[in-house]
Write a protein that holds these residues in place. Structure first.
Motif, PDB file in Angstrom:
ATOM      1  N   SER A  49       2.185  -7.492   7.382  1.00 40.67           N
ATOM      2  CA  SER A  49       2.852  -8.706   6.925  1.00 40.67           C
ATOM      3  C   SER A  49       4.330  -8.414   6.713  1.00 40.67           C
ATOM      4  N   TRP A  76      -7.245  -7.914   3.511  1.00 43.52           N
ATOM      5  CA  TRP A  76      -5.776  -7.840   3.582  1.00 43.52           C
ATOM      6  C   TRP A  76      -5.425  -6.402   3.235  1.00 43.52           C
ATOM      7  N   LEU A  78      -3.172  -3.890   2.211  1.00 43.82           N
ATOM      8  CA  LEU A  78      -1.870  -3.857   1.549  1.00 43.82           C
ATOM      9  C   LEU A  78      -1.382  -2.422   1.399  1.00 43.82           C
ATOM     10  N   TYR A  79      -0.155  -2.184   1.813  1.00 47.00           N
ATOM     11  CA  TYR A  79       0.484  -0.873   1.641  1.00 47.00           C
ATOM     12  C   TYR A  79       1.525  -0.950   0.526  1.00 47.00           C
ATOM     13  N   ASP A  82       4.849  -2.728   1.152  1.00 45.92           N
ATOM     14  CA  ASP A  82       4.856  -4.108   1.632  1.00 45.92           C
ATOM     15  C   ASP A  82       5.553  -5.022   0.624  1.00 45.92           C
ATOM     16  N   LEU A  87       3.039  -8.591  -4.175  1.00 48.15           N
ATOM     17  CA  LEU A  87       2.087  -9.164  -3.225  1.00 48.15           C
ATOM     18  C   LEU A  87       0.651  -8.944  -3.671  1.00 48.15           C
ATOM     19  N   GLY A  88       0.352  -7.796  -4.257  1.00 45.24           N
ATOM     20  CA  GLY A  88      -0.997  -7.544  -4.747  1.00 45.24           C
ATOM     21  C   GLY A  88      -1.413  -8.558  -5.803  1.00 45.24           C
ATOM     22  N   LEU A  91      -2.228 -11.844  -4.186  1.00 47.33           N
ATOM     23  CA  LEU A  91      -3.551 -11.816  -3.565  1.00 47.33           C
ATOM     24  C   LEU A  91      -4.653 -11.983  -4.614  1.00 47.33           C
ATOM     25  N   THR A 251      -2.435   2.703   0.080  1.00 49.80           N
ATOM     26  CA  THR A 251      -2.981   1.531   0.749  1.00 49.80           C
ATOM     27  C   THR A 251      -4.203   1.049  -0.027  1.00 49.80           C
ATOM     28  N   TYR A 254      -7.699  -5.405   0.039  1.00 54.32           N
ATOM     29  CA  TYR A 254      -8.023  -6.597  -0.751  1.00 54.32           C
ATOM     30  C   TYR A 254      -9.000  -7.438   0.052  1.00 54.32           C
TER      31      TYR A 254
END
Length: 261
Positions: A49, A76, A78-79, A82, A87-88, A91, A251, A254
């Protein structure tokens, strides 16, 4: 190894420019999102993303709508780097459930020692058919104490349709599978990806995991790959560090499922 440059290369080759993992999957690009889409038996996911504070919530809602209309659970991936930084949390607010975070570890193959061998009484057997996959799954179920049936189906299909894209090994102690691991090969990239390696409790601490890493690394080197990549658990991270791998990011998967939110 220059960490930021290698991480940027990983982002581009393995996430943004990723390829379908099998004949029933495809890659779709939707604005600042790259998603891997297939059937209910496949891995459905957002792999990359490129979002910011203004676009993240709408992009999340669109992915939930997209997969929800198809009745597909998805991940999803997620790193740590990102964006946006929260962002976490976004989500979570959208109904995603995080699994345990892992450490993205990368090694330059030419810097690794590749001479590790399995302990006495254990042999590493290549897996090339359904029977071999069943042995691998037996070891994985015993090591991780969960059902790996969906993984079995994916590996059987991968061996049948694209055997050049994977190398699989099972560690056998006599007639008993005690560990197993695979390596995914992405032609045209610099990275080979290592997965699995869980060992049944009675055989842990004897060097089987290290031997499986070395075995796959030798193959990757012969095929011209530059780097090995692992999403490492807390248990495998110290072993990989001693072998020469470097932690470059975190990483966290999610998970979202239709009908549960």
């Amino acid at each position: 190894m220059e960490h930021q440059a290698v991480l940027a290369l990983f982002d581009r080759q393995m996430r943004h420019d990723m390829r379908p993992s099998g004949p029933t999957t495809r890659i779709e690009r939707d604005g600042g999102i790259v998603r891997h889409v297939g059937t209910a038996e496949d891995w459905n996911a957002v792999s990359w993303s490129g979002l910011d504070e203004d676009t993240a919530d709408a992009a999340i809602a669109e992915q939930v709508r997209y997969f929800g209309e198809r009745g597909l659970p998805f991940e999803w991936k997620l790193y740590g780097h990102d964006q946006p930084a929260d962002l976490g949390g976004r989500l979570l607010a959208a109904g995603f459930v995080p699994e345990d975070p892992e450490t993205l570890m990368i090694a330059s193959i030419k810097e690794l020692r590749l001479d590790a061998e399995p302990p006495e009484g254990v042999r590493l057997v290549p897996v090339t058919d359904e029977a071999g996959v069943d042995l691998l799954i037996r070891a994985a179920d015993a090591a991780f104490e969960h059902d790996s049936g969906s993984l079995r189906n994916r590996l059987v299909a991968q061996l049948a349709t694209a055997p050049e894209s994977v190398r699989i090994f099972v560690a056998m102690a006599g007639d008993e599978p005690v560990s197993g691991a695979r390596m995914d090969l992405e032609e045209g990239t610099a990275f080979a990806s290592l997965w699995g390696g869980g060992t049944v409790a009675a055989w842990r601490g004897r060097g089987i995991y290290k031997a499986l890493v070395a075995c796959r690394a030798r193959i990757a080197a012969d095929l011209g790959y530059e780097y090995l990549q692992v999403d490492a658990s807390d248990q495998s991270r110290p072993i990989l560090h001693r072998l020469g791998f470097t932690a470059v990011d975190t990483t966290t998967p999610y998970q979202w499922s239709p009908g549960t939110h």
